[in-house]
Design a protein around this motif. Structure first.
Motif, PDB file in Angstrom:
ATOM      1  N   ARG A  21       0.813  -1.212   0.000  1.00  0.00           N
ATOM      2  CA  ARG A  21       0.000   0.000   0.000  1.00  0.00           C
ATOM      3  C   ARG A  21       0.854   1.272   0.000  1.00  0.00           C
ATOM      4  O   ARG A  21       0.446   2.297  -0.573  1.00  0.00           O
ATOM      5  N   HIS A  22       2.027   1.236   0.632  1.00  0.00           N
ATOM      6  CA  HIS A  22       2.874   2.433   0.673  1.00  0.00           C
ATOM      7  C   HIS A  22       3.415   2.766  -0.723  1.00  0.00           C
ATOM      8  O   HIS A  22       3.509   3.937  -1.099  1.00  0.00           O
ATOM      9  N   GLU A  23       3.775   1.726  -1.486  1.00  0.00           N
ATOM     10  CA  GLU A  23       4.260   1.955  -2.852  1.00  0.00           C
ATOM     11  C   GLU A  23       3.156   2.469  -3.763  1.00  0.00           C
ATOM     12  O   GLU A  23       3.436   3.092  -4.795  1.00  0.00           O
ATOM     13  N   THR A  81       0.691   4.583  -2.811  1.00  0.00           N
ATOM     14  CA  THR A  81       0.163   5.877  -2.377  1.00  0.00           C
ATOM     15  C   THR A  81       0.186   6.880  -3.527  1.00  0.00           C
ATOM     16  O   THR A  81       1.214   7.065  -4.180  1.00  0.00           O
ATOM     17  N   GLY A  82      -0.957   7.491  -3.792  1.00  0.00           N
ATOM     18  CA  GLY A  82      -1.059   8.477  -4.868  1.00  0.00           C
ATOM     19  C   GLY A  82      -1.217   7.880  -6.251  1.00  0.00           C
ATOM     20  O   GLY A  82      -1.236   8.619  -7.247  1.00  0.00           O
ATOM     21  N   GLN A  83      -1.337   6.565  -6.346  1.00  0.00           N
ATOM     22  CA  GLN A  83      -1.436   5.903  -7.654  1.00  0.00           C
ATOM     23  C   GLN A  83      -2.872   5.540  -8.025  1.00  0.00           C
ATOM     24  O   GLN A  83      -3.088   4.725  -8.928  1.00  0.00           O
ATOM     25  N   ARG A 103       7.017  -0.286  -7.194  1.00  0.00           N
ATOM     26  CA  ARG A 103       5.667   0.233  -7.411  1.00  0.00           C
ATOM     27  C   ARG A 103       4.941  -0.596  -8.455  1.00  0.00           C
ATOM     28  O   ARG A 103       3.742  -0.880  -8.328  1.00  0.00           O
TER      29      ARG A 103
END
Length: 255
Positions: free
Chosen positions: A64-66, A68-70, A177
């Motif tokens: 989920r951190h990778e 973020t914003g995707q 990512r």
């Protein structure tokens, strides 16, 4: 089913969930295990597909951190994976398995080659290009995700290798990512196929197998996400290549 065979299937689920979170092809572990214990191939394929969804959830959450914003990128690609997986699952129910036997190893090999050559191809494409991302990449990626979804809905083994090959060539995002993208897209494909099987192939579901693989892959997804996120890009590419080659050998010489 004996206690030992149930334990072996659950452990195969753990291994599959771990492998799927890192690169994909976990089905190449669970599917042969189910066949070894005498489960009908179609029942094994359908039941495995349902069980492996749990590992897709934890594997996607682990990245989920990778991601973020995707959201915009995922919202564009997820419907393509969804449509493709519906078509693939439908083909599984109406076509003989021999229809895809010849092309599947070729697709996996293509995915491996794309993973290896991805950075070099990206560099050559970008040199002399005015735009950071060539315009043809977006439609090409859309077609690739759609076709990978079809394959995922049909069988799913090494779907992650195919997706990583496509994404690594057509996207400028970091490899980790892209692995997050892969986990989400394969989850969509597996989930849709599972729904199709629940609606139209309930007679081929072994619910004990589903539960065993689901519990195992759920734990494996957590393990795989924690391990995979720590790998440098070159190590991750090497793992993808090794698993892809193993998948080809398994499908061609040990069907």
């Amino acid at each position: 089913m004996s206690v030992w065979s149930a334990l072996a299937i659950a452990l195969a689920g753990v291994g599959a969930g771990t492998i799927n979170a890192i690169v994909g092809s976990g089905t190449l572990l669970t599917f042969p295990t189910l066949l070894f214990f005498g489960i009908n191939p179609l029942t094994a394929n359908v039941s495995n597909n349902l069980g492996i969804v749990a590992g897709g959830v934890t594997g996607s959450w682990g990245y989920r951190h990778e991601l973020t914003g995707q959201g915009p990128t995922l919202r564009r690609l997820m419907p393509l994976s969804l449509v493709g997986s519906v078509v693939g699952a439908a083909l599984l129910l109406v076509l003989p398995s021999s229809a895809f036997d010849a092309i599947v190893p070729v697709l996996i090999l293509l995915g491996v080659v794309l993973v290896v050559l991805g950075p070099r191809i990206q560099g050559r494409v970008r040199r002399g290009a005015d735009e950071p991302q060539p315009r043809w990449h977006a439609p090409a990626m859309a077609v690739g995700v759609l076709l990978a979804g079809m394959y995922g809905g049909y069988f799913g083994a090494a779907q992650g290798v195919l997706l990583m090959g496509i994404l690594s060539v057509l996207s400028s995002e970091p490899l980790q990512r892209l692995n997050g993208y892969k986990n989400v897209l394969t989850l969509v494909a597996n989930l849709v196929a599972a729904v199709v099987f629940l609606l139209f192939a309930r007679e081929h579901i072994d619910w004990l197998v589903v539960v065993l693989i689901a519990v195992g892959s759920f734990c494996g997804g957590i393990i795989g996400a924690r391990i995979g996120r720590r790998f440098p890009p070159n190590v991750l590419r090497a793992i993808i290549v090794v698993i892809g080659v193993v998948a080809i050998v398994k499908l061609v010489w040990f069907p």
